[in-house]
Design a protein around this motif. Structure first.
Motif, PDB file in Angstrom:
ATOM      1  N   LEU A 193       3.284  11.563 -11.746  1.00 19.63           N
ATOM      2  CA  LEU A 193       3.244  11.859 -13.016  1.00 19.63           C
ATOM      3  C   LEU A 193       1.479  12.208 -12.527  1.00 19.63           C
ATOM      4  CD1 LEU A 193       4.224  12.169 -15.889  1.00 19.63           C
ATOM      5  CD2 LEU A 193       3.817   9.807 -16.082  1.00 19.63           C
ATOM      6  N   ASN A 194       0.770  10.928 -11.999  1.00 22.43           N
ATOM      7  CA  ASN A 194      -0.744  10.728 -12.231  1.00 22.43           C
ATOM      8  C   ASN A 194      -1.284  11.702 -11.126  1.00 22.43           C
ATOM      9  OD1 ASN A 194      -1.092   9.717 -14.895  1.00 22.43           O
ATOM     10  ND2 ASN A 194       0.358   8.191 -14.412  1.00 22.43           N
ATOM     11  N   ALA A 195      -0.934  11.922  -9.985  1.00 25.48           N
ATOM     12  CA  ALA A 195      -1.037  12.508  -8.873  1.00 25.48           C
ATOM     13  C   ALA A 195      -1.835  12.817  -9.087  1.00 25.48           C
ATOM     14  CB  ALA A 195      -0.336  13.148  -7.891  1.00 25.48           C
ATOM     15  N   THR A 209       6.662   5.819  -7.274  1.00 30.24           N
ATOM     16  CA  THR A 209       6.652   6.843  -7.003  1.00 30.24           C
ATOM     17  C   THR A 209       6.591   8.229  -8.054  1.00 30.24           C
ATOM     18  OG1 THR A 209       8.228   6.693  -4.951  1.00 30.24           O
ATOM     19  CG2 THR A 209       8.051   9.179  -6.161  1.00 30.24           C
ATOM     20  N   GLU A 210       7.363   7.698  -9.374  1.00 30.02           N
ATOM     21  CA  GLU A 210       7.873   8.363 -10.162  1.00 30.02           C
ATOM     22  C   GLU A 210       5.869   8.481 -10.784  1.00 30.02           C
ATOM     23  OE1 GLU A 210      10.036   9.004 -14.786  1.00 30.02           O
ATOM     24  OE2 GLU A 210      10.330   7.079 -13.287  1.00 30.02           O
ATOM     25  N   TRP A 211       5.753   7.486 -10.997  1.00 30.29           N
ATOM     26  CA  TRP A 211       4.650   7.039 -11.683  1.00 30.29           C
ATOM     27  C   TRP A 211       3.020   7.689 -10.688  1.00 30.29           C
ATOM     28  CZ3 TRP A 211      -0.690   5.163 -10.248  1.00 30.29           C
ATOM     29  CH2 TRP A 211      -1.503   5.199 -11.491  1.00 30.29           C
ATOM     30  N   VAL A 253       0.491  -1.270  -0.008  1.00 26.84           N
ATOM     31  CA  VAL A 253      -0.364  -0.052  -0.112  1.00 26.84           C
ATOM     32  C   VAL A 253       1.150   1.250  -0.128  1.00 26.84           C
ATOM     33  CG1 VAL A 253      -1.870   1.023   1.182  1.00 26.84           C
ATOM     34  CG2 VAL A 253      -1.773  -1.400   0.878  1.00 26.84           C
ATOM     35  N   VAL A 254       0.783   2.731  -1.129  1.00 25.52           N
ATOM     36  CA  VAL A 254       1.356   2.986  -1.105  1.00 25.52           C
ATOM     37  C   VAL A 254       0.375   4.907  -1.414  1.00 25.52           C
ATOM     38  CG1 VAL A 254       2.769   4.603  -2.584  1.00 25.52           C
ATOM     39  CG2 VAL A 254       3.176   1.907  -2.988  1.00 25.52           C
ATOM     40  N   ALA A 255       0.968   5.487   0.036  1.00 24.92           N
ATOM     41  CA  ALA A 255       0.286   6.598   0.261  1.00 24.92           C
ATOM     42  C   ALA A 255       0.812   7.612  -0.484  1.00 24.92           C
ATOM     43  CB  ALA A 255       0.938   6.745   1.582  1.00 24.92           C
ATOM     44  N   VAL A 256      -0.408   8.515  -1.269  1.00 24.97           N
ATOM     45  CA  VAL A 256      -0.470   8.963  -3.260  1.00 24.97           C
ATOM     46  C   VAL A 256       0.167  11.148  -1.949  1.00 24.97           C
ATOM     47  CG1 VAL A 256      -1.043  10.916  -4.150  1.00 24.97           C
ATOM     48  CG2 VAL A 256      -1.829   8.341  -3.658  1.00 24.97           C
ATOM     49  N   ARG A 257       0.113  11.093  -0.721  1.00 28.22           N
ATOM     50  CA  ARG A 257      -0.392  12.567  -0.483  1.00 28.22           C
ATOM     51  C   ARG A 257       0.466  12.417   1.295  1.00 28.22           C
ATOM     52  NH1 ARG A 257      -6.095  15.234  -1.747  1.00 28.22           N
ATOM     53  NH2 ARG A 257      -6.862  13.691  -1.193  1.00 28.22           N
ATOM     54  N   PRO A 258       1.518  13.098   1.773  1.00 32.85           N
ATOM     55  CA  PRO A 258       2.397  14.688   1.121  1.00 32.85           C
ATOM     56  C   PRO A 258       3.234  14.192  -0.096  1.00 32.85           C
ATOM     57  CG  PRO A 258       3.174  14.293   2.858  1.00 32.85           C
ATOM     58  CD  PRO A 258       2.592  13.876   2.719  1.00 32.85           C
ATOM     59  N   SER A 259       3.655  13.050  -0.338  1.00 31.92           N
ATOM     60  CA  SER A 259       4.478  12.238  -0.720  1.00 31.92           C
ATOM     61  C   SER A 259       4.573  11.386  -0.651  1.00 31.92           C
ATOM     62  CB  SER A 259       6.232  13.149  -0.779  1.00 31.92           C
ATOM     63  OG  SER A 259       6.833  12.282   0.069  1.00 31.92           O
ATOM     64  N   PRO A 260       4.635  10.138  -2.067  1.00 30.48           N
ATOM     65  CA  PRO A 260       4.473   9.287  -2.063  1.00 30.48           C
ATOM     66  C   PRO A 260       5.069   7.769  -1.659  1.00 30.48           C
ATOM     67  CG  PRO A 260       4.542   9.739  -4.756  1.00 30.48           C
ATOM     68  CD  PRO A 260       4.806  11.051  -2.984  1.00 30.48           C
ATOM     69  N   ARG A 261       4.751   7.078  -0.728  1.00 34.22           N
ATOM     70  CA  ARG A 261       5.577   6.427   0.839  1.00 34.22           C
ATOM     71  C   ARG A 261       4.321   5.283   0.695  1.00 34.22           C
ATOM     72  NH1 ARG A 261       2.665   9.732   2.748  1.00 34.22           N
ATOM     73  NH2 ARG A 261       0.943   9.609   4.633  1.00 34.22           N
ATOM     74  N   VAL A 262       5.794   4.260   1.066  1.00 33.03           N
ATOM     75  CA  VAL A 262       4.955   2.562   1.479  1.00 33.03           C
ATOM     76  C   VAL A 262       4.495   2.939   2.451  1.00 33.03           C
ATOM     77  CG1 VAL A 262       5.528   0.836   1.545  1.00 33.03           C
ATOM     78  CG2 VAL A 262       6.644   1.568  -0.094  1.00 33.03           C
ATOM     79  N   VAL A 263       3.300   2.109   2.398  1.00 29.90           N
ATOM     80  CA  VAL A 263       2.601   2.549   4.374  1.00 29.90           C
ATOM     81  C   VAL A 263       2.653   0.978   4.616  1.00 29.90           C
ATOM     82  CG1 VAL A 263       0.638   2.171   4.940  1.00 29.90           C
ATOM     83  CG2 VAL A 263       1.224   4.302   3.130  1.00 29.90           C
ATOM     84  N   THR A 264       1.980  -0.146   3.919  1.00 32.24           N
ATOM     85  CA  THR A 264       2.743  -1.211   3.940  1.00 32.24           C
ATOM     86  C   THR A 264       3.102  -2.592   2.981  1.00 32.24           C
ATOM     87  OG1 THR A 264       0.286  -2.509   4.052  1.00 32.24           O
ATOM     88  CG2 THR A 264       0.487  -0.959   6.313  1.00 32.24           C
ATOM     89  N   GLY A 265       3.623  -3.161   3.334  1.00 30.50           N
ATOM     90  CA  GLY A 265       4.097  -4.344   2.228  1.00 30.50           C
ATOM     91  C   GLY A 265       5.373  -4.050   2.506  1.00 30.50           C
ATOM     92  N   ARG A 266       5.938  -4.867   1.116  1.00 34.96           N
ATOM     93  CA  ARG A 266       7.731  -3.872   1.027  1.00 34.96           C
ATOM     94  C   ARG A 266       7.414  -3.827  -0.797  1.00 34.96           C
ATOM     95  NH1 ARG A 266      11.359  -6.791   5.061  1.00 34.96           N
ATOM     96  NH2 ARG A 266      10.112  -6.309   6.835  1.00 34.96           N
TER      97      ARG A 266
END
Length: 123
Positions: free
Chosen positions: A95-97, A90-92, A67-80
């Motif tokens: 680009l699509n935020a 993060t780049e995707w 699971v990757v949070a979008v805001r305030p900046s992309p970061r992994v919340v759970t998983g690896r």
């Protein structure tokens, strides 16, 4: 994490209600090496997130997702994710935020989301 935060719950419990609202995006659509899911907010108690299959390819296994949070900046919340995969996701997201956020906020239908999404450039 707070005990009431959805991120602390098993992914199966969170997804049981929302799986039908998720939009599956294959590598062909995103330029990522794996499938991802985006969804409208629905009843979520967290901010906008995407789910990323941790295995490369077209398969879509929600039980094998980071699971990757979008805001305030992309970061992994759970998983690896590997550092290369995390960089690409993060780049995707960057680009699509706005399209992902608008979809989360129910400002776009699925077809409008897909029209607005940009693929990662081939490297």
């Amino acid at each position: 994490m707070r005990s009431g935060d959805l991120a602390s719950e098993p992914i199966e419990a969170v997804e049981a209600e929302d799986i039908f609202t998720m939009t599956n995006l294959s590598p062909r659509m995103t330029g990522l090496p794996m499938s991802i899911w985006v969804s409208p907010r629905g009843n979520a108690r967290h901010d906008v997130r995407v789910k990323v299959n941790m295995t490369h390819g077209r398969q879509m296994n929600i039980n094998n997702a980071a699971v990757v949070a979008v805001r305030p900046s992309p970061r992994v919340v759970t998983g690896r994710l590997s550092s290369d995969d995390q960089r690409a996701v993060t780049e995707w997201i960057t680009l699509n935020a706005q399209a992902v956020i608008d979809y989360w906020d129910d400002k776009l239908d699925t077809d409008e989301l897909i029209e607005r999404l940009k693929r990662l450039p081939q490297k």
